[in-house]
Design a protein around this motif. Structure first.
Motif: not given
Lengths: 320, 278
Positions: A186-189, A226-230
């Motif tokens: 899931y984190m990969a996506e 990271m801004r989008v990932i967090v």
């Protein structure tokens, strides 16, 4: 009809001064507030009058040693461990997915397809009993080393390290690895979406400065991604807190929900046990939300804080 | 002054020698999905020269510029920078693609300034300028910082080292971008419409920095619509249209007295637009 008044000094002329307008009335808000207050009062009154809630017992259960141990080992360590594996694995798989190497892209795709496709409960149950049945020990060494050794008649079989899968597969670590592998898919996506959200010009600027792909990814692309990932990762972490209750499928029983409901079943205090476990999950979730706030602030550097400016100023807009 | 470019320039010319051009492009071709953007561009840029590429949008000037530092790969023709073939290695009569690492090392010699600045938004102005020397060249942080402060002063931003790009105006961002490119001590600077994304009152400050750079002897290739800059600063002006070089020469000839009808109509259009919204 009233005449407009100005309060800043003497009104020397009839030019309009400071505005002191009456707000738009919102009667609906007051009605909603009244309804909610009544409902809240009813709920609180039921807490007090309905003895089956038994909050003192719930508080007691929350503090029992097996519950605290389950909270610490299964839930907190389980979440942290699984998320570390998930985030690191997810970023690696996302980078592979976006790589120019078609084989790595394929590997990444198949990984995501497999681990996203099977329920965590099934995965953990399988790790707990199935894998140990198929391979009761794992030998780490030269590939096909045993076959090679018997063929050549050597005494060594090129095995450096042996893992007893039957013992390992029912440990907390096995459960954490299982949850982590699933989470990585899931984190990969999420990581892929984050990487793709970074402007193409950033990679070009990094390349034009002579950075190689790895440097550009590490120094320029990922920090911005990271801004989008967090934020979705915060979501995933909170979901993981709850999914650690699936560890009982391994079975690993030092886990919050298993321990609490066991106490509930044993003492027939079923509902207080549920209240206790609910309270613990809410507390852990709240702490994580605070952590997420600070992470978002950290990675929002240069984009304005999320509270006062939601979007970065477009690069072309001026105004010193 | 060469009029057209359809004739491929004589290849096999000696690539050594005293006055070898810093950039030599011969018959450069490039298509995007079957759409021919560059139809055989020839260009020589000598050391210390400022070359302006002019032309309507879609004429291929930006694509050509991007080919020089391999942000685009060329389909045909060759480009040499300082005697090195760009993107390939010739061995045994065959061309071999360079590895990523070799491509990166070729790009280190070439600074690029983008239309939309492309500063790293998560780093301060100073960190933007320090980044490549520290990460790519392995310069010590202290040395890189001193040099970055110097470069920010050179572009007139000595007072803004700790500002993030979002806190700077467009003109200031572009000047940081120029300092960032200069930090790698490039032999050649490429400018891709460096003032096109700027508010009109901010264009001057960027052009002033570029003019200083030209005065210091930097070799520059500039894609621009700023006719006065081209006229005053360029040593050589190239007018492109439809993927070919239509006309090139001294600015006073090409801009002041264009021979070709397409150049004339383009310059006329630029002049009226300029009058409409100065």
């Amino acid at each position: 009809m009233t005449t407009p008044t100005t309060e800043d000094g003497p009104a020397t002329d009839d030019r309009p001064g400071l505005i002191q307008a009456r707000p738009v009335p919102h009667p609906g808000r007051w009605v909603a507030l009244a309804v909610i207050l009544v409902l809240l009062a009813m709920l609180v009154s039921s807490f007090v009058t309905n003895e089956r809630w038994n909050f003192p017992k719930a508080l007691e259960i929350m503090q029992q040693t097996p519950v605290l141990e389950g909270l610490w080992k299964g839930t907190i360590i389980g979440t942290v461990g699984a998320m570390v594996i998930g985030v690191v694995g997810g970023v690696v798989i996302a980078v592979l997915r976006l790589s120019s190497n078609p084989i790595l892209r394929g590997v990444s795709f198949v990984y995501t397809w497999f681990f996203r496709g099977i329920p965590r409960l099934v995965l953990l149950a399988m790790i707990g009993s199935g894998v140990g049945f198929l391979y009761n020990r794992l030998d780490f060494g030269v590939p096909f080393g045993q076959q090679l050794a018997s063929f050549l008649g050597l005494s060594s079989d090129f095995t450096f390290f042996t893992l007893n899968v039957n013992q390992f597969s029912s440990t907390l670590l096995a459960g954490i690895i299982g949850l982590g592998l699933s989470e990585a898919a899931y984190m990969a996506e999420i990581a892929r979406a984050g990487i793709l959200s970074v402007d193409k010009g950033q990679g070009e600027a990094a390349a034009a400065l002579g950075m190689n792909r790895g440097q550009a990814m590490r120094r320029v692309i990922l920090p911005q991604a990271m801004r989008v990932i967090v934020p979705p990762t915060g979501n995933e972490t909170i979901a993981m807190v709850k999914d650690t209750s699936l560890l009982s499928a391994i079975p690993v029983i030092t886990e919050l929900f298993y321990q609490t409901s066991a106490i509930g079943n044993r003492t027939l205090l079923i509902m207080p046990a549920f209240v206790a476990v609910t309270a613990w999950y809410l507390i852990v979730g709240s702490v994580l939300m605070v952590g997420q706030y600070f992470l978002e602030k950290r990675f929002g550097r240069g984009f304005g804080t999320p509270s006062n400016r939601r979007f970065a100023r477009p690069a072309g807009a001026g105004g010193a | 002054m060469s009029e057209t470019t359809t004739t491929p320039a004589e290849s096999g010319r000696s690539r050594t020698g005293e006055d070898q051009p810093l950039v030599r492009a011969v018959n450069v071709m490039k298509s995007f999905h079957g759409n021919e953007v560059l139809k055989g561009i020839d260009l020589d840029v000598h050391r210390g020269e400022v070359v302006c590429l002019l032309g309507p949008s879609g004429s291929g000037k930006t694509t050509f510029l991007r080919c020089i530092n391999q942000l685009e790969t060329v389909d045909g023709g060759r480009i040499w920078v300082d005697g090195d073939l760009v993107g390939y290695r010739e061995e045994g009569g065959h061309l071999h693609h360079l590895t990523d690492k070799q491509v990166a090392s070729q790009r280190r010699e070439i600074g690029m300034v983008f239309q939309r600045f492309n500063l790293f938004p998560h780093m301060t102005a100073l960190e933007n300028v320090m980044e490549a020397p520290v990460q790519v060249k392995g310069v010590a942080r202290k040395t890189a910082k001193a040099r970055a402060v110097e470069l920010l002063e050179q572009v007139g931003l000595g007072d803004k080292p700790s500002s993030y790009p979002a806190q700077l105006s467009g003109g200031q961002q572009q000047r940081v971008a120029i300092a960032r490119a200069l930090a790698m001590d490039p032999k050649l600077m490429l400018f891709d419409e460096p003032t096109s994304a700027l508010d009109p009152e901010l264009v001057g400050e960027v052009l002033r920095v570029m003019r200083d750079l030209a005065d210091q002897g930097m070799t520059m290739i500039v894609v621009t619509h700023e006719m006065s800059f081209a006229r005053e600063v360029a040593d050589h002006v190239v007018f492109m249209d439809g993927g070919v070089v239509v006309e090139e020469g001294k600015p006073k000839d090409v801009i002041g007295n264009p021979k070709h009808e397409r150049t004339q109509s383009f310059l006329k259009r630029m002049r009226t637009e300029h009058d409409d919204n100065p």
